[in-house]
Design an enzyme around this catalytic site. Sequence first.
Site, PDB file in Angstrom:
ATOM      1  N   CYS A 218       0.813  -1.225   0.000  1.00 13.48           N
ATOM      2  CA  CYS A 218       0.000   0.000   0.000  1.00 13.48           C
ATOM      3  C   CYS A 218       0.848   1.279   0.000  1.00 13.48           C
ATOM      4  CB  CYS A 218      -0.953   0.002   1.189  1.00 13.48           C
ATOM      5  SG  CYS A 218      -2.031  -1.429   1.197  1.00 13.48           S
TER       6      CYS A 218
ATOM      7  N   HIS B  48      -3.370   7.342   2.160  1.00 15.30           N
ATOM      8  CA  HIS B  48      -3.776   5.997   1.719  1.00 15.30           C
ATOM      9  C   HIS B  48      -5.167   5.730   2.284  1.00 15.30           C
ATOM     10  CE1 HIS B  48      -4.003   1.822   0.989  1.00 15.30           C
ATOM     11  NE2 HIS B  48      -3.707   1.424   2.215  1.00 15.30           N
TER      12      HIS B  48
ATOM     13  N   ASN C 158     -10.151  -0.117   0.034  1.00 16.58           N
ATOM     14  CA  ASN C 158      -8.691  -0.029   0.044  1.00 16.58           C
ATOM     15  C   ASN C 158      -8.165  -0.631  -1.259  1.00 16.58           C
ATOM     16  OD1 ASN C 158      -5.947  -0.365   0.466  1.00 16.58           O
ATOM     17  ND2 ASN C 158      -6.157  -1.126   2.563  1.00 16.58           N
TER      18      ASN C 158
HETATM   19  O1  UT7 Z   1      -3.714  -1.093   3.539  1.00 15.84           O
HETATM   20  C1  UT7 Z   1      -2.879  -1.593   4.514  1.00 15.84           C
HETATM   21  C2  UT7 Z   1      -3.235  -1.041   5.786  1.00 15.84           C
HETATM   22  N1  UT7 Z   1      -4.376  -1.753   6.362  1.00 15.84           N
HETATM   23  C3  UT7 Z   1      -5.058  -1.130   7.294  1.00 15.84           C
HETATM   24  O2  UT7 Z   1      -4.822   0.021   7.560  1.00 15.84           O
HETATM   25  C4  UT7 Z   1      -6.116  -1.892   8.057  1.00 15.84           C
HETATM   26  C5  UT7 Z   1      -5.970  -1.549   9.504  1.00 15.84           C
HETATM   27  N2  UT7 Z   1      -6.969  -2.187  10.365  1.00 15.84           N
HETATM   28  C6  UT7 Z   1      -8.258  -1.836  10.323  1.00 15.84           C
HETATM   29  O3  UT7 Z   1      -8.674  -1.022   9.554  1.00 15.84           O
HETATM   30  C7  UT7 Z   1      -9.176  -2.454  11.382  1.00 15.84           C
HETATM   31  O4  UT7 Z   1      -8.395  -3.146  12.326  1.00 15.84           O
HETATM   32  C8  UT7 Z   1     -10.220  -3.405  10.770  1.00 15.84           C
HETATM   33  C9  UT7 Z   1     -11.229  -2.612   9.954  1.00 15.84           C
HETATM   34  C10 UT7 Z   1      -9.547  -4.442   9.887  1.00 15.84           C
HETATM   35  C11 UT7 Z   1     -10.982  -4.114  11.870  1.00 15.84           C
HETATM   36  O5  UT7 Z   1     -11.572  -3.181  12.744  1.00 15.84           O
HETATM   37  P1  UT7 Z   1     -11.444  -3.348  14.335  1.00 15.84           P
HETATM   38  O6  UT7 Z   1     -12.209  -2.248  14.916  1.00 15.84           O
HETATM   39  O7  UT7 Z   1      -9.982  -3.453  14.638  1.00 15.84           O
HETATM   40  O8  UT7 Z   1     -12.212  -4.685  14.570  1.00 15.84           O
HETATM   41  P2  UT7 Z   1     -11.708  -6.019  15.303  1.00 15.84           P
HETATM   42  O9  UT7 Z   1     -10.711  -6.724  14.441  1.00 15.84           O
HETATM   43  O10 UT7 Z   1     -11.302  -5.667  16.701  1.00 15.84           O
HETATM   44  O11 UT7 Z   1     -13.012  -6.870  15.360  1.00 15.84           O
HETATM   45  C12 UT7 Z   1     -14.092  -6.497  16.209  1.00 15.84           C
HETATM   46  C13 UT7 Z   1     -15.210  -7.480  16.046  1.00 15.84           C
HETATM   47  C14 UT7 Z   1     -14.782  -8.940  16.183  1.00 15.84           C
HETATM   48  O12 UT7 Z   1     -15.815  -9.623  16.850  1.00 15.84           O
HETATM   49  P3  UT7 Z   1     -15.678  -9.969  18.428  1.00 15.84           P
HETATM   50  O13 UT7 Z   1     -14.438 -10.835  18.546  1.00 15.84           O
HETATM   51  O14 UT7 Z   1     -15.546  -8.655  19.122  1.00 15.84           O
HETATM   52  O15 UT7 Z   1     -16.942 -10.697  18.729  1.00 15.84           O
HETATM   53  C15 UT7 Z   1     -14.716  -9.433  14.767  1.00 15.84           C
HETATM   54  O16 UT7 Z   1     -14.941 -10.822  14.653  1.00 15.84           O
HETATM   55  O17 UT7 Z   1     -15.787  -7.366  14.732  1.00 15.84           O
HETATM   56  C16 UT7 Z   1     -15.862  -8.668  14.131  1.00 15.84           C
HETATM   57  N3  UT7 Z   1     -15.730  -8.510  12.690  1.00 15.84           N
HETATM   58  C17 UT7 Z   1     -16.766  -8.370  11.848  1.00 15.84           C
HETATM   59  N4  UT7 Z   1     -18.082  -8.326  12.063  1.00 15.84           N
HETATM   60  C18 UT7 Z   1     -18.878  -8.138  10.982  1.00 15.84           C
HETATM   61  C19 UT7 Z   1     -14.578  -8.474  11.979  1.00 15.84           C
HETATM   62  N5  UT7 Z   1     -14.859  -8.300  10.685  1.00 15.84           N
HETATM   63  C20 UT7 Z   1     -16.202  -8.228  10.576  1.00 15.84           C
HETATM   64  C21 UT7 Z   1     -17.096  -8.040   9.500  1.00 15.84           C
HETATM   65  N6  UT7 Z   1     -18.416  -7.990   9.745  1.00 15.84           N
HETATM   66  N7  UT7 Z   1     -16.670  -7.872   8.215  1.00 15.84           N
END
Ligand code: UT7
Length: 340
Positions: free
Chosen positions: A130, A267, A297
């Site tokens: 990225c 980005h 993204n």
């Molecule tokens: O381009 C390269 C750079 N990449 C990035 O910058 C990505 C950086 N990371 C992010 O943007 C975020 O970490 C994410 C968008 C990927 C995830 O967001 P988050 O707020 O960190 O969520 P999380 O991983 O802590 O997940 C929270 C909850 C989990 O459920 P529990 O364990 O709390 O019950 C996940 O299983 O959200 C759940 N979850 C979803 N639920 C519905 C994860 N993905 C999904 C989904 N739909 N698509």
Amino acid sequence: MRTYSRIAGTGSFLPPRRLTNADLVALLAQHGVETTDEWIVERTGIRARHYADDGMNASDLALQASLAALQAADCTAADVDLIIVATSTPDMVFPSTATILQRKLTEAALAAGQARGPAGCPAFDVQAVCSGFIYALTVADAMIQTGAVRRALVVGAEVFSRILDFNDRTTCVLFGDGAGAVVLEATQHDGSGPGILASDIHADGRHTDILCVPGTVSGGGVLGDPLLKMDGQAVFKLAVGLLESAAKAALAKAGKTEADIDWLVPHQANIRIMQSTARKLKMGMDKVVVTVHEHGNTSAASIPLALDHAVRAGQLQPGQTAMLEGVGGGFTWGAVLVRL
Ligand code: UT7
């Protein structure tokens, strides 16, 4: 007086197939995977993304973005003496997508009745995921500053839909396909004119595992898993600090401060990362170019896509200063400060 690389034109291209979050919810349901529009919008800001149809490769997206950038720069492909493509989803293992783009640009030039295309100029890919476009701009700028080339076509092009795991809702909802391009041109001035004012790029290979596609081609097959893996929270935490430090380092190199930035063109990974970076640079969100809601993204394509969008929408005006910045797998990160 010294040589600067000015952005003479920008272009971008999105494949026609657009998937809203609702479309993705339906697609994932076929895999037995649950997600919702609310979750995707609240956690990322993404509302839609584009996917390339089968047979449409990174070079095809790059070609369309390049033709638009060349037209905006009022030049032809034959005027270009360097082609760099930033991509992590190349058409082939080799040759580079840049050389495939060079061939397609040459064919397009001849088909349009031009005497020749860019055949013969150097062309190569940059692989920094990225951050690829930031890396590619920095390399092209350095080659222009040394006098090695006068005009460079710098492209970010990706078909990330090909490497997504549609059984993994934590990653597949985030990414899309697209391409963006700029034409960089040598210009001489005392520092008050247009051009790249400073750049700052870095990598830290200790973090290769938190964002990767671990598979490779070997012995006539795919060895390892060829789909994207990401520890989203680890990436998020690293990204916020690294983007701030790269932007501040680029400002320091240019002898500028946050107050000198008219637009932040980050980005486009997650609206929350952009909001956090803007806060750290003391900028309001009205000065941040945001396209993540429409594109998702698009990795190396996301910054030039956002840049072209802002130029064509009349947001970024000649004479204004933009901070471009990105972070991605590797880990890689960087920033480019440019006056339009
Ligand atoms: O381009 C390269 C750079 N990449 C990035 O910058 C990505 C950086 N990371 C992010 O943007 C975020 O970490 C994410 C968008 C990927 C995830 O967001 P988050 O707020 O960190 O969520 P999380 O991983 O802590 O997940 C929270 C909850 C989990 O459920 P529990 O364990 O709390 O019950 C996940 O299983 O959200 C759940 N979850 C979803 N639920 C519905 C994860 N993905 C999904 C989904 N739909 N698509």
